[in-house]
Write a protein that holds these residues in place. Structure first.
Motif, PDB file in Angstrom:
ATOM      1  N   LEU A 249       0.841  -1.204   0.000  1.00 41.92           N
ATOM      2  CA  LEU A 249       0.000   0.000   0.000  1.00 41.92           C
ATOM      3  C   LEU A 249       0.878   1.256   0.000  1.00 41.92           C
ATOM      4  CD1 LEU A 249      -2.927  -0.699   2.521  1.00 41.92           C
ATOM      5  CD2 LEU A 249      -2.964  -0.792   0.032  1.00 41.92           C
ATOM      6  N   LEU A 250       1.915   1.219   0.820  1.00 43.10           N
ATOM      7  CA  LEU A 250       2.777   2.391   0.953  1.00 43.10           C
ATOM      8  C   LEU A 250       3.576   2.649  -0.320  1.00 43.10           C
ATOM      9  CD1 LEU A 250       4.130   1.825   4.582  1.00 43.10           C
ATOM     10  CD2 LEU A 250       2.369   3.434   3.813  1.00 43.10           C
ATOM     11  N   ALA A 251       3.770   1.582  -1.098  1.00 43.79           N
ATOM     12  CA  ALA A 251       4.572   1.722  -2.313  1.00 43.79           C
ATOM     13  C   ALA A 251       3.725   2.137  -3.514  1.00 43.79           C
ATOM     14  CB  ALA A 251       5.285   0.397  -2.604  1.00 43.79           C
ATOM     15  N   ALA A 252       2.433   2.344  -3.300  1.00 41.96           N
ATOM     16  CA  ALA A 252       1.544   2.700  -4.416  1.00 41.96           C
ATOM     17  C   ALA A 252       1.937   4.066  -4.990  1.00 41.96           C
ATOM     18  CB  ALA A 252       0.098   2.727  -3.936  1.00 41.96           C
ATOM     19  N   ASP A 253       1.514   4.300  -6.227  1.00 43.39           N
ATOM     20  CA  ASP A 253       1.825   5.582  -6.890  1.00 43.39           C
ATOM     21  C   ASP A 253       1.397   6.753  -6.013  1.00 43.39           C
ATOM     22  OD1 ASP A 253       2.902   4.326  -9.017  1.00 43.39           O
ATOM     23  OD2 ASP A 253       1.122   4.485 -10.306  1.00 43.39           O
ATOM     24  N   GLN A 254       0.146   6.684  -5.595  1.00 43.07           N
ATOM     25  CA  GLN A 254      -0.319   7.703  -4.663  1.00 43.07           C
ATOM     26  C   GLN A 254      -0.606   7.005  -3.348  1.00 43.07           C
ATOM     27  OE1 GLN A 254      -3.380  10.434  -6.166  1.00 43.07           O
ATOM     28  NE2 GLN A 254      -3.082   9.511  -8.173  1.00 43.07           N
ATOM     29  N   PRO A 255       0.354   6.953  -2.445  1.00 43.37           N
ATOM     30  CA  PRO A 255       0.168   6.183  -1.207  1.00 43.37           C
ATOM     31  C   PRO A 255      -0.961   6.768  -0.369  1.00 43.37           C
ATOM     32  CG  PRO A 255       2.368   7.202  -1.303  1.00 43.37           C
ATOM     33  CD  PRO A 255       1.639   7.647  -2.501  1.00 43.37           C
ATOM     34  N   PRO A 256      -1.608   5.904   0.400  1.00 46.81           N
ATOM     35  CA  PRO A 256      -2.729   6.358   1.217  1.00 46.81           C
ATOM     36  C   PRO A 256      -2.258   7.221   2.383  1.00 46.81           C
ATOM     37  CG  PRO A 256      -2.191   4.090   1.739  1.00 46.81           C
ATOM     38  CD  PRO A 256      -1.326   4.470   0.591  1.00 46.81           C
ATOM     39  N   THR A 257      -3.131   8.091   2.866  1.00 43.82           N
ATOM     40  CA  THR A 257      -2.843   8.851   4.086  1.00 43.82           C
ATOM     41  C   THR A 257      -3.409   8.116   5.299  1.00 43.82           C
ATOM     42  OG1 THR A 257      -4.883  10.123   3.867  1.00 43.82           O
ATOM     43  CG2 THR A 257      -2.891  11.033   2.839  1.00 43.82           C
ATOM     44  N   ALA A 258      -4.240   7.096   5.047  1.00 45.50           N
ATOM     45  CA  ALA A 258      -4.788   6.296   6.141  1.00 45.50           C
ATOM     46  C   ALA A 258      -5.001   4.871   5.662  1.00 45.50           C
ATOM     47  CB  ALA A 258      -6.111   6.868   6.639  1.00 45.50           C
ATOM     48  N   ILE A 259      -4.873   3.926   6.580  1.00 51.46           N
ATOM     49  CA  ILE A 259      -5.095   2.517   6.247  1.00 51.46           C
ATOM     50  C   ILE A 259      -6.176   1.958   7.159  1.00 51.46           C
ATOM     51  CG2 ILE A 259      -4.079   0.199   6.272  1.00 51.46           C
ATOM     52  CD1 ILE A 259      -1.402   1.443   5.542  1.00 51.46           C
ATOM     53  N   PHE A 260      -7.195   1.379   6.534  1.00 48.98           N
ATOM     54  CA  PHE A 260      -8.235   0.652   7.261  1.00 48.98           C
ATOM     55  C   PHE A 260      -7.879  -0.830   7.141  1.00 48.98           C
ATOM     56  CE2 PHE A 260     -12.847  -1.029   6.548  1.00 48.98           C
ATOM     57  CZ  PHE A 260     -12.829  -1.671   7.771  1.00 48.98           C
ATOM     58  N   ALA A 279       6.952   5.970   7.973  1.00 51.33           N
ATOM     59  CA  ALA A 279       5.726   6.667   7.558  1.00 51.33           C
ATOM     60  C   ALA A 279       4.823   6.902   8.765  1.00 51.33           C
ATOM     61  CB  ALA A 279       5.013   5.857   6.475  1.00 51.33           C
ATOM     62  N   ARG A 280       5.337   7.568   9.746  1.00 43.95           N
ATOM     63  CA  ARG A 280       4.644   7.756  11.017  1.00 43.95           C
ATOM     64  C   ARG A 280       3.381   8.603  10.877  1.00 43.95           C
ATOM     65  NH1 ARG A 280       6.001   4.801  15.414  1.00 43.95           N
ATOM     66  NH2 ARG A 280       8.205   4.263  15.425  1.00 43.95           N
ATOM     67  N   ASP A 281       3.282   9.362   9.789  1.00 47.70           N
ATOM     68  CA  ASP A 281       2.133  10.256   9.655  1.00 47.70           C
ATOM     69  C   ASP A 281       0.927   9.574   9.023  1.00 47.70           C
ATOM     70  OD1 ASP A 281       3.749   9.956   7.492  1.00 47.70           O
ATOM     71  OD2 ASP A 281       3.336  11.947   6.650  1.00 47.70           O
ATOM     72  N   VAL A 282       1.074   8.336   8.612  1.00 45.52           N
ATOM     73  CA  VAL A 282      -0.065   7.616   8.047  1.00 45.52           C
ATOM     74  C   VAL A 282      -0.933   7.062   9.182  1.00 45.52           C
ATOM     75  CG1 VAL A 282      -0.778   5.648   6.643  1.00 45.52           C
ATOM     76  CG2 VAL A 282       1.196   7.023   5.951  1.00 45.52           C
ATOM     77  N   SER A 283      -2.224   7.330   9.113  1.00 41.57           N
ATOM     78  CA  SER A 283      -3.146   6.814  10.126  1.00 41.57           C
ATOM     79  C   SER A 283      -3.433   5.331   9.895  1.00 41.57           C
ATOM     80  CB  SER A 283      -4.469   7.582  10.089  1.00 41.57           C
ATOM     81  OG  SER A 283      -4.289   8.900  10.574  1.00 41.57           O
ATOM     82  N   VAL A 284      -3.705   4.612  10.980  1.00 45.90           N
ATOM     83  CA  VAL A 284      -4.076   3.203  10.879  1.00 45.90           C
ATOM     84  C   VAL A 284      -5.277   2.939  11.777  1.00 45.90           C
ATOM     85  CG1 VAL A 284      -3.364   0.807  11.236  1.00 45.90           C
ATOM     86  CG2 VAL A 284      -1.682   2.501  10.543  1.00 45.90           C
ATOM     87  N   ALA A 285      -6.226   2.176  11.271  1.00 43.29           N
ATOM     88  CA  ALA A 285      -7.352   1.742  12.099  1.00 43.29           C
ATOM     89  C   ALA A 285      -7.557   0.258  11.898  1.00 43.29           C
ATOM     90  CB  ALA A 285      -8.615   2.513  11.733  1.00 43.29           C
ATOM     91  N   ARG A 340      -8.653   6.292  18.975  1.00 42.29           N
ATOM     92  CA  ARG A 340      -7.412   6.411  19.732  1.00 42.29           C
ATOM     93  C   ARG A 340      -6.377   7.170  18.898  1.00 42.29           C
ATOM     94  NH1 ARG A 340      -8.567   0.765  21.170  1.00 42.29           N
ATOM     95  NH2 ARG A 340      -9.621   0.753  23.190  1.00 42.29           N
ATOM     96  N   GLY A 341      -5.159   7.155  19.370  1.00 44.37           N
ATOM     97  CA  GLY A 341      -4.145   8.014  18.762  1.00 44.37           C
ATOM     98  C   GLY A 341      -3.631   7.597  17.388  1.00 44.37           C
ATOM     99  N   SER A 342      -3.967   6.388  16.940  1.00 37.03           N
ATOM    100  CA  SER A 342      -3.409   5.929  15.671  1.00 37.03           C
ATOM    101  C   SER A 342      -4.060   6.580  14.458  1.00 37.03           C
ATOM    102  CB  SER A 342      -3.532   4.405  15.559  1.00 37.03           C
ATOM    103  OG  SER A 342      -4.890   4.046  15.382  1.00 37.03           O
ATOM    104  N   THR A 343      -5.148   7.311  14.694  1.00 33.55           N
ATOM    105  CA  THR A 343      -5.772   8.042  13.582  1.00 33.55           C
ATOM    106  C   THR A 343      -5.806   9.527  13.910  1.00 33.55           C
ATOM    107  OG1 THR A 343      -7.964   7.575  14.540  1.00 33.55           O
ATOM    108  CG2 THR A 343      -7.224   6.155  12.762  1.00 33.55           C
ATOM    109  N   ARG A 344      -5.447  10.318  12.944  1.00 35.53           N
ATOM    110  CA  ARG A 344      -5.466  11.789  13.084  1.00 35.53           C
ATOM    111  C   ARG A 344      -5.547  12.383  11.693  1.00 35.53           C
ATOM    112  NH1 ARG A 344      -1.832   8.697  13.733  1.00 35.53           N
ATOM    113  NH2 ARG A 344       0.247   8.813  12.839  1.00 35.53           N
ATOM    114  N   ALA A 345      -5.663  13.705  11.634  1.00 35.96           N
ATOM    115  CA  ALA A 345      -5.796  14.363  10.324  1.00 35.96           C
ATOM    116  C   ALA A 345      -4.561  14.077   9.469  1.00 35.96           C
ATOM    117  CB  ALA A 345      -5.963  15.866  10.529  1.00 35.96           C
ATOM    118  N   PRO A 346      -4.739  14.000   8.163  1.00 29.23           N
ATOM    119  CA  PRO A 346      -3.582  13.741   7.291  1.00 29.23           C
ATOM    120  C   PRO A 346      -2.567  14.885   7.371  1.00 29.23           C
ATOM    121  CG  PRO A 346      -5.552  14.252   5.986  1.00 29.23           C
ATOM    122  CD  PRO A 346      -5.987  14.139   7.408  1.00 29.23           C
TER     123      PRO A 346
END
Lengths: 348, 348
Positions: A249-260, A279-285, A340-346
């Motif tokens: 996912l992170l290697a995609a052309d346009q990588p996501p700002t959040a992962i579900f 990639a600490r700024d990417v949100s994860v849920a 919780r803290g793993s998700t925040r604004a991009p």
DNA sequence: CTGAAAGCGCTTACAG
DNA sequence: CTGAAAGCGCTTACAG
């Protein structure tokens, strides 16, 4: 592994004596009554005098007699509930089992669990439980066919966890997978995310009857509503597979700002991959709210679908079935968002 | 929990037919042979002609016949291995079970697990497995008495995990708890720690036969060597108990600069307590190396005692016992230190 | 209230 | 190679 083959304190070989265990006949002889009388006492059946009951119980005690379940099964019940469980290492299943154990504990039934080895069919453990004449079966088996289960259900009451197939022949307990996935995705969208990646398991198809399929279906629908291209990575069984899926996912052309991630186990691996990729700024849920999700070092936004309650409900429904209910029940456990803290604004 | 009591697509009630399952007699009749012949085919016993074998197998297939394990148990074996397991939520036990499952998978045996509910005696699930005539038993039961196990062992082969009692009547698989505890404490001392607290479970006594007792014994010995007063907090079953135990350590007159938790589950709660107390500079170490210990958000220094290997060894030893070995074996799994970020030099 | 008898579904010697 | 018979340890009607 170091083997210490010879015992230190007991130099002589200790051979196994074929220790003949007491049978109902032995108890009857010692108590001076018939086997039928002993049978009645141990089943707490009606029609035994207090005197006889006492004599029989004394004999049972003295001989350390325990009835063989197998022999009883030939005529009566085994007082056993079977539980088929895949992926022992998934703590969400441990939650379900905790709830199940709790309810069984208050009954005369014994719970026995048959684990499905990773990557194997759930049929074998289910068959194994039925071969052992369980009085009822709870199973978490997304892979087996509804038709196959419906051939088993007439002979043995069945409650399936996590199947949205609504069979008339067995009960189901599911989470509200569509509601939960929607809650989570709306949360990410509200935070400002538009490129949201999804990690699911290899076998999920959008909208199929499995939890992952349901969640994937909602993901694709909402991606369409947003007008974005779905970005889905599939993971095999192992932890490494989930890690690799996140890396893709992170290697995609346009990588996501959040992962579900389809569940917390996948989310934990995604966190690991993000940390390694810097990639600490990417949100994860995730999904399931396993115990560790609330740990300060994990701090994972997720959906709580009350796994313990699902386990409790499954056993309660099964006990009703065993008691004679023949109308199906399809119970749905509600989904609640845990932010919780793993998700925040991009990051901008 | 929302109940959908009536099925959507099947308006009529579907009643359970007492679906008479095929017996060996039915197979024999259909194949035109004796029950003994069918029995030989299903047990793969010697002395059946290829032609008969084929006819019997066809009949078995056609009827969907499956032998009842309970009926077989009256004369022969159940081909079942029982596994008693406490604390389903402890991921270290999941590791052991993973190893056990792996080995059983390659045999004709079926593994069934009986969980012990939190706070209950392990006797009930063990008895339940024996009542079901398992061919052998693996158990993780620190609480039951050696004498009680030795009464069972002559009738059923037993392998105990985590007991240092070296009985001549059953095998044991343990970790090298003394070596591991020493490795961990030396590591903390080498980092410069002198005030090291220890969290253990309520029932542990220094040097007793349980893993926690062994680790506690080493802790006290090394504290004595260091000339420091032992600082021990005991935890009950729940996660909250472990959390509270850690809080008590932190509230001591001279709080520790490092905490050695008796296992990773306790260590995770200690980390939680430290985070809540803002005591980020206190080191924490655990024991077991559960999967999550390596997660970047946890990063827990711990001892790897190869839980998967212990599970494998336990089942292998049991299979040997079932095959007839009557000399005891006491296997020890080596301990390896895994240094991670949760331990570092004390703050000055 | 109590027990003799039949039977559950298999396996095990033992004849043939 | 094949089968009739006995028996494993229980429970279930059924008499008494």
């Amino acid at each position: 592994m170091i083997y210490e083959s010879l015992p230190r304190c007991y130099p002589e070989a200790v051979t196994r004596t074929a220790a003949a265990q007491a049978t109902i006949q032995d108890v009857a002889a010692l108590a001076g009554v018939s086997r039928a009388a002993v049978s009645k006492v141990i089943r707490d059946a009606y029609g035994v005098s207090p005197a006889m009951r006492e004599r029989v119980n004394a004999a049972i005690e003295q001989l350390g007699y325990r009835p063989r379940v197998g022999a009883r099964a030939l005529r009566g019940a085994t007082h056993t509930i079977g539980f088929e469980l895949p992926a022992l290492t998934n703590p969400f299943f441990a939650k379900i089992l905790t709830g199940a154990t709790e309810v069984v504990e208050d009954t005369a039934y014994q719970l026995i669990v048959a684990p499905t080895p990773p990557g194997k069919s759930e049929r074998r453990p289910i068959d194994a439980l039925l071969d052992r004449q369980v009085d009822g079966l709870v199973a978490i088996s997304p892979e087996v066919e509804q038709e196959w289960l419906e051939r088993l259900a007439p002979a043995t009451p069945i409650v399936m966890i996590g199947r949205h197939d609504d069979s008339p022949l067995y009960d189901t307990v599911t989470g509200d997978d569509e509601g939960g996935a929607e809650l989570l995705l709306r949360h990410l969208i509200d935070l400002g995310h538009r490129r949201i990646g999804h990690i699911t398991i290899a076998t999920a198809r959008p909208g199929d009857t499995s939890p992952h399929g349901r969640r994937l279906g909602v993901y694709e629908r909402i991606a369409a509503e947003l007008g974005t291209t779905p970005l889905v990575a599939r993971s095999g069984q192992g932890a490494d597979d989930a890690y690799d899926a996140a890396r893709r996912l992170l290697a995609a052309d346009q990588p996501p700002t959040a992962i579900f991630a389809g569940n917390d186990t996948l989310a934990l691996e995604a966190q690991r991959a993000l940390a390694d990729a810097g990639a600490r700024d990417v949100s994860v849920a995730g999904y399931d709210d396993v115990d560790i999700a609330g740990h300060p070092g994990i701090d994972l936004t997720t959906i709580d679908q009350d796994g313990v309650g699902m386990g409790r409900t499954a056993v309660r429904l099964l006990l009703e079935r065993i008691a004679g209910r023949d109308q199906p029940v399809h119970a749905v456990s509600p989904a609640a968002l845990r932010v919780r803290g793993s998700t925040r604004a991009p990051a901008v």
